[in-house]
Design a protein around this motif. Structure first.
Motif, PDB file in Angstrom:
ATOM      1  N   UNK A 248       0.823 -65.055  13.394  1.00 38.12           N
ATOM      2  CA  UNK A 248       0.275 -66.387  13.099  1.00 38.12           C
ATOM      3  C   UNK A 248      -1.218 -66.440  13.467  1.00 38.12           C
ATOM      4  N   UNK A 249      -1.546 -65.912  14.673  1.00 37.90           N
ATOM      5  CA  UNK A 249      -2.938 -65.914  15.134  1.00 37.90           C
ATOM      6  C   UNK A 249      -3.828 -65.107  14.201  1.00 37.90           C
ATOM      7  N   UNK A 250      -3.333 -63.940  13.784  1.00 33.44           N
ATOM      8  CA  UNK A 250      -4.097 -63.075  12.880  1.00 33.44           C
ATOM      9  C   UNK A 250      -4.371 -63.796  11.559  1.00 33.44           C
ATOM     10  N   UNK A 251      -3.344 -64.462  11.032  1.00 38.84           N
ATOM     11  CA  UNK A 251      -3.506 -65.202   9.771  1.00 38.84           C
ATOM     12  C   UNK A 251      -4.550 -66.299   9.901  1.00 38.84           C
ATOM     13  N   UNK A 252      -4.493 -67.069  11.008  1.00 34.61           N
ATOM     14  CA  UNK A 252      -5.478 -68.142  11.224  1.00 34.61           C
ATOM     15  C   UNK A 252      -6.908 -67.577  11.252  1.00 34.61           C
ATOM     16  N   UNK A 253      -7.084 -66.485  12.009  1.00 39.80           N
ATOM     17  CA  UNK A 253      -8.433 -65.911  12.164  1.00 39.80           C
ATOM     18  C   UNK A 253      -8.949 -65.349  10.843  1.00 39.80           C
ATOM     19  N   UNK A 254      -8.100 -64.609  10.131  1.00 41.69           N
ATOM     20  CA  UNK A 254      -8.532 -64.016   8.861  1.00 41.69           C
ATOM     21  C   UNK A 254      -8.887 -65.087   7.835  1.00 41.69           C
ATOM     22  N   UNK A 255      -8.119 -66.174   7.815  1.00 39.25           N
ATOM     23  CA  UNK A 255      -8.411 -67.239   6.844  1.00 39.25           C
ATOM     24  C   UNK A 255      -9.703 -67.979   7.190  1.00 39.25           C
TER      25      UNK A 255
ATOM     26  N   UNK B  78      -7.671 -56.908  13.476  1.00 34.52           N
ATOM     27  CA  UNK B  78      -6.494 -56.075  13.262  1.00 34.52           C
ATOM     28  C   UNK B  78      -5.517 -56.383  14.392  1.00 34.52           C
ATOM     29  N   UNK B  79      -4.351 -55.752  14.366  1.00 29.79           N
ATOM     30  CA  UNK B  79      -3.354 -56.123  15.381  1.00 29.79           C
ATOM     31  C   UNK B  79      -2.342 -55.007  15.592  1.00 29.79           C
TER      32      UNK B  79
ATOM     33  N   UNK C  84     -15.627 -66.022  22.793  1.00 26.89           N
ATOM     34  CA  UNK C  84     -15.367 -67.384  23.281  1.00 26.89           C
ATOM     35  C   UNK C  84     -14.953 -68.303  22.129  1.00 26.89           C
ATOM     36  N   UNK C  85     -15.605 -68.144  20.981  1.00 26.34           N
ATOM     37  CA  UNK C  85     -15.271 -68.968  19.810  1.00 26.34           C
ATOM     38  C   UNK C  85     -13.857 -68.683  19.319  1.00 26.34           C
ATOM     39  N   UNK C  86     -13.471 -67.397  19.310  1.00 27.90           N
ATOM     40  CA  UNK C  86     -12.127 -67.012  18.876  1.00 27.90           C
ATOM     41  C   UNK C  86     -11.077 -67.619  19.804  1.00 27.90           C
ATOM     42  N   UNK C  87     -11.318 -67.513  21.115  1.00 28.78           N
ATOM     43  CA  UNK C  87     -10.358 -68.047  22.099  1.00 28.78           C
ATOM     44  C   UNK C  87     -10.220 -69.569  21.941  1.00 28.78           C
TER      45      UNK C  87
END
Length: 310
Positions: free
Chosen positions: A237-244, A250-251, A267-270
């Motif tokens: 779920x986290x990977x999908x949010x970030x990629x979109x 990668x994971x 910091x922005x990703x977190x």
């Protein structure tokens, strides 16, 4: 533009059907500490022997100090010093007497002995028989001998082999001082990238007889970009949010991986993941070491075309 001290063009050496050195184009500039790296058997010593006139190339040519080596061999060799494999001594003679025997052959002033003993920090032990020297002291005496003729280029083949940690550190500090303190350009072969990382300004990596990398140590370090590993509650779920949202990620089963990311971007990703109700459990930085890169390159890893063109 720096003066080129060593230049080889298509330098090759074939033994029967085995090509030990294959089309090597070295470029060493004045003031460089040039780390010549490669696994054992890669062609380092064969290349060095050709540069010192101890072995004739099968193909290609060598230019030293802007002169064709074949046509100006004696003049070029007078401007060079070398330590290849283990130096040999008269064990029963003192360090000073060993240097005196060599000084007579080289026809240099007697005062040069004290100068080179000072450079390698053996002045206090110069009167002791060489058989009482430690391995590190013998290596330093070997470098003293190679410096007697006041060379402009010093070629060292695996000078830290067999030394203990304090001997390695002494050798490293001595080599690092050569260009700035004495105006000597140094070419040093080794299979230990960690050592070269602490003293070389420029590196050439040879593997299976071919030069696969040649550039500054800084550019090699830049290949060791850090990777940020983030352990999260819901990886997919986290990977999908970030990629979109445009992040390259990668994971594996438990972690997200971000390449070459700044502190601010982490910091922005977190913050973004927290907004999306994703639990962030741990953040770690994984660094590829220069050893990792060296192993990758010598096992056939890919390089940018520009890396060998310098």
């Amino acid at each position: 533009m720096s003066e080129i001290i060593v230049q080889t063009n298509n330098l090759s050496k074939t033994f029967k059907k085995y090509k030990a050195v294959d089309g090597v184009d070295l470029r060493i500039s004045k003031g460089d500490i040039y780390g010549f790296l490669g696994p054992n058997g890669a062609g380092k010593t064969t290349t060095i022997r050709m540069l010192l006139g101890l072995m004739k190339p099968s193909e290609g040519d060598i230019q030293l100090f802007g002169q064709t080596f074949d046509q100006n061999k004696l003049e070029c060799l007078r401007r060079m010093g070398s330590l290849v494999e283990s130096p040999s001594y008269y064990e029963h003679l003192s360090g000073r007497d060993n240097l005196e025997a060599l000084r007579i052959l080289l026809q240099v002033p007697k005062s040069r002995i004290d100068e080179v003993l000072e450079i390698v920090r053996l002045t206090k032990d110069a009167g002791r028989p060489v058989k009482q020297y430690s391995l590190g002291m013998k290596q330093r005496l070997g470098i003293a001998a190679s410096l007697l003729g006041n060379p402009e280029l010093l070629v060292l083949d695996e000078p830290t082999n067999g030394l203990d940690p304090s001997g390695i550190q002494e050798m490293r500090e001595l080599i690092k001082s050569m260009p700035s303190k004495y105006g000597i350009t140094v070419m040093i072969s080794s299979h230990l990238l960690s050592e070269m990382d602490q003293m070389a300004t420029r590196v050439g990596i040879i593997s299976k007889g071919k030069l696969i990398y040649q550039d500054s140590i800084e550019k090699l370090r830049n290949k060791a970009m850090p990777q940020i590993a983030i352990r999260v509650s819901h990886v997919a779920k986290a990977k999908g949010y970030l990629q979109s949202n445009g992040w390259k990620v990668s994971s594996d089963a438990d972690h997200l991986f971000l390449e070459g990311t700044s502190d601010r971007e982490v910091a922005e990703v977190v913050a973004f993941l927290a907004q999306k109700q994703i639990g962030v459990y741990r953040i770690e930085e994984n660094r590829h070491t220069l050893e990792d890169i060296f192993l990758d390159l010598t096992k056939g890893g890919e390089l940018d075309a520009s890396s060998t063109a310098s």
